[in-house]
Design a protein around this motif. Structure first.
Motif, PDB file in Angstrom:
ATOM      1  N   GLY A  34       0.801  -1.210   0.000  1.00 46.26           N
ATOM      2  CA  GLY A  34       0.000   0.000   0.000  1.00 46.26           C
ATOM      3  C   GLY A  34       0.835   1.261   0.000  1.00 46.26           C
ATOM      4  N   LEU A  35       0.223   2.304  -0.503  1.00 44.55           N
ATOM      5  CA  LEU A  35       0.802   3.643  -0.500  1.00 44.55           C
ATOM      6  C   LEU A  35      -0.264   4.611  -0.015  1.00 44.55           C
ATOM      7  CD1 LEU A  35       2.370   3.664  -4.079  1.00 44.55           C
ATOM      8  CD2 LEU A  35       3.615   3.529  -1.926  1.00 44.55           C
ATOM      9  N   VAL A  36       0.165   5.711   0.544  1.00 47.70           N
ATOM     10  CA  VAL A  36      -0.785   6.748   0.943  1.00 47.70           C
ATOM     11  C   VAL A  36      -0.361   8.083   0.346  1.00 47.70           C
ATOM     12  CG1 VAL A  36      -1.468   5.600   3.089  1.00 47.70           C
ATOM     13  CG2 VAL A  36       0.401   7.272   3.116  1.00 47.70           C
ATOM     14  N   ALA A  37      -1.355   8.937   0.178  1.00 49.30           N
ATOM     15  CA  ALA A  37      -1.114  10.322  -0.218  1.00 49.30           C
ATOM     16  C   ALA A  37      -1.557  11.190   0.940  1.00 49.30           C
ATOM     17  CB  ALA A  37      -1.917  10.664  -1.475  1.00 49.30           C
ATOM     18  N   ASP A  38      -0.742  12.186   1.255  1.00 51.98           N
ATOM     19  CA  ASP A  38      -1.123  13.074   2.346  1.00 51.98           C
ATOM     20  C   ASP A  38      -0.965  14.517   1.916  1.00 51.98           C
ATOM     21  OD1 ASP A  38       1.416  14.378   3.899  1.00 51.98           O
ATOM     22  OD2 ASP A  38       1.937  12.450   3.008  1.00 51.98           O
ATOM     23  N   ASN A  39      -1.679  15.369   2.606  1.00 55.05           N
ATOM     24  CA  ASN A  39      -1.609  16.807   2.395  1.00 55.05           C
ATOM     25  C   ASN A  39      -1.276  17.429   3.744  1.00 55.05           C
ATOM     26  OD1 ASN A  39      -1.882  19.460   1.706  1.00 55.05           O
ATOM     27  ND2 ASN A  39      -4.035  19.331   1.096  1.00 55.05           N
ATOM     28  N   ASP A  40      -0.033  17.845   3.906  1.00 57.16           N
ATOM     29  CA  ASP A  40       0.424  18.415   5.178  1.00 57.16           C
ATOM     30  C   ASP A  40       0.141  17.497   6.357  1.00 57.16           C
ATOM     31  OD1 ASP A  40       1.428  20.741   3.964  1.00 57.16           O
ATOM     32  OD2 ASP A  40      -0.546  21.693   4.034  1.00 57.16           O
ATOM     33  N   GLY A  41       0.383  16.197   6.161  1.00 54.11           N
ATOM     34  CA  GLY A  41       0.214  15.225   7.237  1.00 54.11           C
ATOM     35  C   GLY A  41      -1.183  14.659   7.380  1.00 54.11           C
ATOM     36  N   THR A  42      -2.123  15.119   6.567  1.00 54.66           N
ATOM     37  CA  THR A  42      -3.488  14.593   6.601  1.00 54.66           C
ATOM     38  C   THR A  42      -3.661  13.587   5.469  1.00 54.66           C
ATOM     39  OG1 THR A  42      -4.346  16.649   7.513  1.00 54.66           O
ATOM     40  CG2 THR A  42      -5.935  15.195   6.461  1.00 54.66           C
ATOM     41  N   LEU A  43      -4.101  12.380   5.792  1.00 56.75           N
ATOM     42  CA  LEU A  43      -4.328  11.342   4.804  1.00 56.75           C
ATOM     43  C   LEU A  43      -5.422  11.785   3.836  1.00 56.75           C
ATOM     44  CD1 LEU A  43      -3.818   8.385   3.867  1.00 56.75           C
ATOM     45  CD2 LEU A  43      -5.659   7.727   5.410  1.00 56.75           C
ATOM     46  N   VAL A  44      -5.114  11.773   2.541  1.00 57.71           N
ATOM     47  CA  VAL A  44      -6.108  12.169   1.541  1.00 57.71           C
ATOM     48  C   VAL A  44      -6.353  11.078   0.502  1.00 57.71           C
ATOM     49  CG1 VAL A  44      -5.701  14.645   1.821  1.00 57.71           C
ATOM     50  CG2 VAL A  44      -4.425  13.365   0.074  1.00 57.71           C
ATOM     51  N   GLY A  45      -5.525  10.038   0.481  1.00 62.96           N
ATOM     52  CA  GLY A  45      -5.736   8.983  -0.496  1.00 62.96           C
ATOM     53  C   GLY A  45      -4.867   7.781  -0.219  1.00 62.96           C
ATOM     54  N   PHE A  46      -5.186   6.691  -0.909  1.00 59.34           N
ATOM     55  CA  PHE A  46      -4.396   5.469  -0.772  1.00 59.34           C
ATOM     56  C   PHE A  46      -4.455   4.663  -2.052  1.00 59.34           C
ATOM     57  CE2 PHE A  46      -8.640   4.207   0.599  1.00 59.34           C
ATOM     58  CZ  PHE A  46      -8.820   3.022  -0.107  1.00 59.34           C
ATOM     59  N   ALA A  47      -3.515   3.751  -2.174  1.00 61.65           N
ATOM     60  CA  ALA A  47      -3.478   2.797  -3.275  1.00 61.65           C
ATOM     61  C   ALA A  47      -3.014   1.455  -2.734  1.00 61.65           C
ATOM     62  CB  ALA A  47      -2.535   3.281  -4.374  1.00 61.65           C
ATOM     63  N   HIS A  48      -3.602   0.385  -3.258  1.00 63.13           N
ATOM     64  CA  HIS A  48      -3.170  -0.981  -2.957  1.00 63.13           C
ATOM     65  C   HIS A  48      -2.734  -1.599  -4.276  1.00 63.13           C
ATOM     66  CE1 HIS A  48      -6.343  -0.767   0.419  1.00 63.13           C
ATOM     67  NE2 HIS A  48      -5.166  -0.391   0.879  1.00 63.13           N
ATOM     68  N   TYR A  49      -1.619  -2.302  -4.256  1.00 58.63           N
ATOM     69  CA  TYR A  49      -1.108  -2.913  -5.476  1.00 58.63           C
ATOM     70  C   TYR A  49      -0.414  -4.224  -5.145  1.00 58.63           C
ATOM     71  CZ  TYR A  49       3.415  -1.107  -3.957  1.00 58.63           C
ATOM     72  OH  TYR A  49       4.556  -0.846  -3.229  1.00 58.63           O
ATOM     73  N   ARG A  50      -0.186  -5.024  -6.184  1.00 58.08           N
ATOM     74  CA  ARG A  50       0.495  -6.311  -6.024  1.00 58.08           C
ATOM     75  C   ARG A  50       1.099  -6.730  -7.352  1.00 58.08           C
ATOM     76  NH1 ARG A  50      -3.624  -9.765  -8.104  1.00 58.08           N
ATOM     77  NH2 ARG A  50      -5.582  -8.610  -8.019  1.00 58.08           N
ATOM     78  N   ALA A  51       2.136  -7.506  -7.278  1.00 57.73           N
ATOM     79  CA  ALA A  51       2.778  -8.040  -8.483  1.00 57.73           C
ATOM     80  C   ALA A  51       1.944  -9.193  -9.031  1.00 57.73           C
ATOM     81  CB  ALA A  51       4.188  -8.517  -8.154  1.00 57.73           C
ATOM     82  N   PHE A  52       2.018  -9.383 -10.341  1.00 56.90           N
ATOM     83  CA  PHE A  52       1.368 -10.531 -10.965  1.00 56.90           C
ATOM     84  C   PHE A  52       2.211 -11.014 -12.136  1.00 56.90           C
ATOM     85  CE2 PHE A  52      -0.192  -6.989 -13.435  1.00 56.90           C
ATOM     86  CZ  PHE A  52      -0.367  -7.471 -14.729  1.00 56.90           C
ATOM     87  N   ALA A  53       2.122 -12.303 -12.403  1.00 59.63           N
ATOM     88  CA  ALA A  53       2.857 -12.909 -13.512  1.00 59.63           C
ATOM     89  C   ALA A  53       2.091 -12.692 -14.811  1.00 59.63           C
ATOM     90  CB  ALA A  53       3.056 -14.401 -13.267  1.00 59.63           C
ATOM     91  N   ARG A  54       2.835 -12.521 -15.907  1.00 58.81           N
ATOM     92  CA  ARG A  54       2.263 -12.360 -17.244  1.00 58.81           C
ATOM     93  C   ARG A  54       2.855 -13.456 -18.132  1.00 58.81           C
ATOM     94  NH1 ARG A  54       3.329  -7.188 -19.817  1.00 58.81           N
ATOM     95  NH2 ARG A  54       1.421  -7.658 -20.932  1.00 58.81           N
ATOM     96  N   PRO A  55       2.356 -14.691 -18.016  1.00 56.61           N
ATOM     97  CA  PRO A  55       2.975 -15.817 -18.727  1.00 56.61           C
ATOM     98  C   PRO A  55       3.114 -15.607 -20.236  1.00 56.61           C
ATOM     99  CG  PRO A  55       1.402 -16.628 -17.118  1.00 56.61           C
ATOM    100  CD  PRO A  55       1.230 -15.131 -17.173  1.00 56.61           C
ATOM    101  N   LEU A  56       2.094 -15.070 -20.889  1.00 57.87           N
ATOM    102  CA  LEU A  56       2.169 -14.904 -22.337  1.00 57.87           C
ATOM    103  C   LEU A  56       3.297 -13.950 -22.727  1.00 57.87           C
ATOM    104  CD1 LEU A  56       0.864 -15.799 -24.987  1.00 57.87           C
ATOM    105  CD2 LEU A  56      -0.693 -13.850 -24.793  1.00 57.87           C
ATOM    106  N   ALA A  57       3.540 -12.954 -21.893  1.00 52.46           N
ATOM    107  CA  ALA A  57       4.618 -11.992 -22.152  1.00 52.46           C
ATOM    108  C   ALA A  57       5.933 -12.418 -21.514  1.00 52.46           C
ATOM    109  CB  ALA A  57       4.216 -10.622 -21.603  1.00 52.46           C
ATOM    110  N   ALA A  58       5.929 -13.505 -20.749  1.00 49.78           N
ATOM    111  CA  ALA A  58       7.110 -13.941 -20.004  1.00 49.78           C
ATOM    112  C   ALA A  58       7.664 -12.776 -19.192  1.00 49.78           C
ATOM    113  CB  ALA A  58       8.168 -14.531 -20.925  1.00 49.78           C
TER     114      ALA A  58
END
Length: 129
Positions: A34-58
Motif C-alpha cells: 500500500g501507498l498513501v497520499a497526504d496533504n500536510d500530514g493529513t491522509l487524503v488517499g491510498f493505493a493498494h497494489y500487487r505483483a502478478f505474472a504475465r505468462p504470455l509476455a514472459a
C-alpha cells in the motif's frame, strides 16, 4: 478512508474485512502493498497494489487493486502522485506494465486514467463459487 472507498463502490464491508486488509498491508511477506497520499500530514488517499505474472509476455506486472482519494482532495494531484509512485515501483522492480480496472461509470477517475494510461480491449469477468 477504506470504508469510504467501499461506500463509493456500494460494496458491503465490515470492520473485520478492513482489519484483514490492514493485516495484509502490515505483513511484509504478503503480496498486497500500500501507498498513501497526504496533504500536510493529513491522509487524503491510498493505493493498494500487487505483483502478478504475465505468462504470455514472459514478464511480470503490477496490478493496482484500489486507488481512492477523499472527495475533498479530488483534483489536488493526489491520484496522479499515487499513480506516479506505482509507476516508479514497477520500474524499480522490473515490471513491464501497471494494470488496473475501474467502473465504466467512474467518469472523474477515467478522465485522469485516459491521460496517464491506455485503455485496453479486454473485458473483465468474475467467476464466483
Amino acid at each position: 478512508m477504506y470504508s469510504a472507498y467501499a461506500q463509493f463502490y456500494e460494496v458491503l464491508q465490515t470492520s473485520e474485512m478492513r482489519a484483514t486488509v490492514w493485516t495484509w498491508l502490515t505483513d511484509p511477506a504478503h503480496e498486497v502493498k500500500g501507498l498513501v497520499a497526504d496533504n500536510d500530514g493529513t491522509l487524503v488517499g491510498f493505493a493498494h497494489y500487487r505483483a502478478f505474472a504475465r505468462p504470455l509476455a514472459a514478464a511480470s506486472g503490477l496490478f493496482l487493486d484500489d486507488l481512492f482519494v477523499a472527495e475533498a482532495a479530488r483534483g489536488s494531484g493526489a491520484a496522479d502522485d499515487l499513480i506516479d509512485a506505482i509507476k516508479v515501483r514497477a520500474a524499480e522492480q522490473g515490471h513491464s506494465v501497471v494494470r488496473w480496472i475501474t467502473a465504466a461509470d467512474n467518469a472523474r477517475a477515467r478522465g485522469l486514467y485516459d491521460k496517464v494510461a491506455q485503455s485496453t480491449q479486454w473485458v473483465t469477468y468474475d467467476l464466483t463459487g
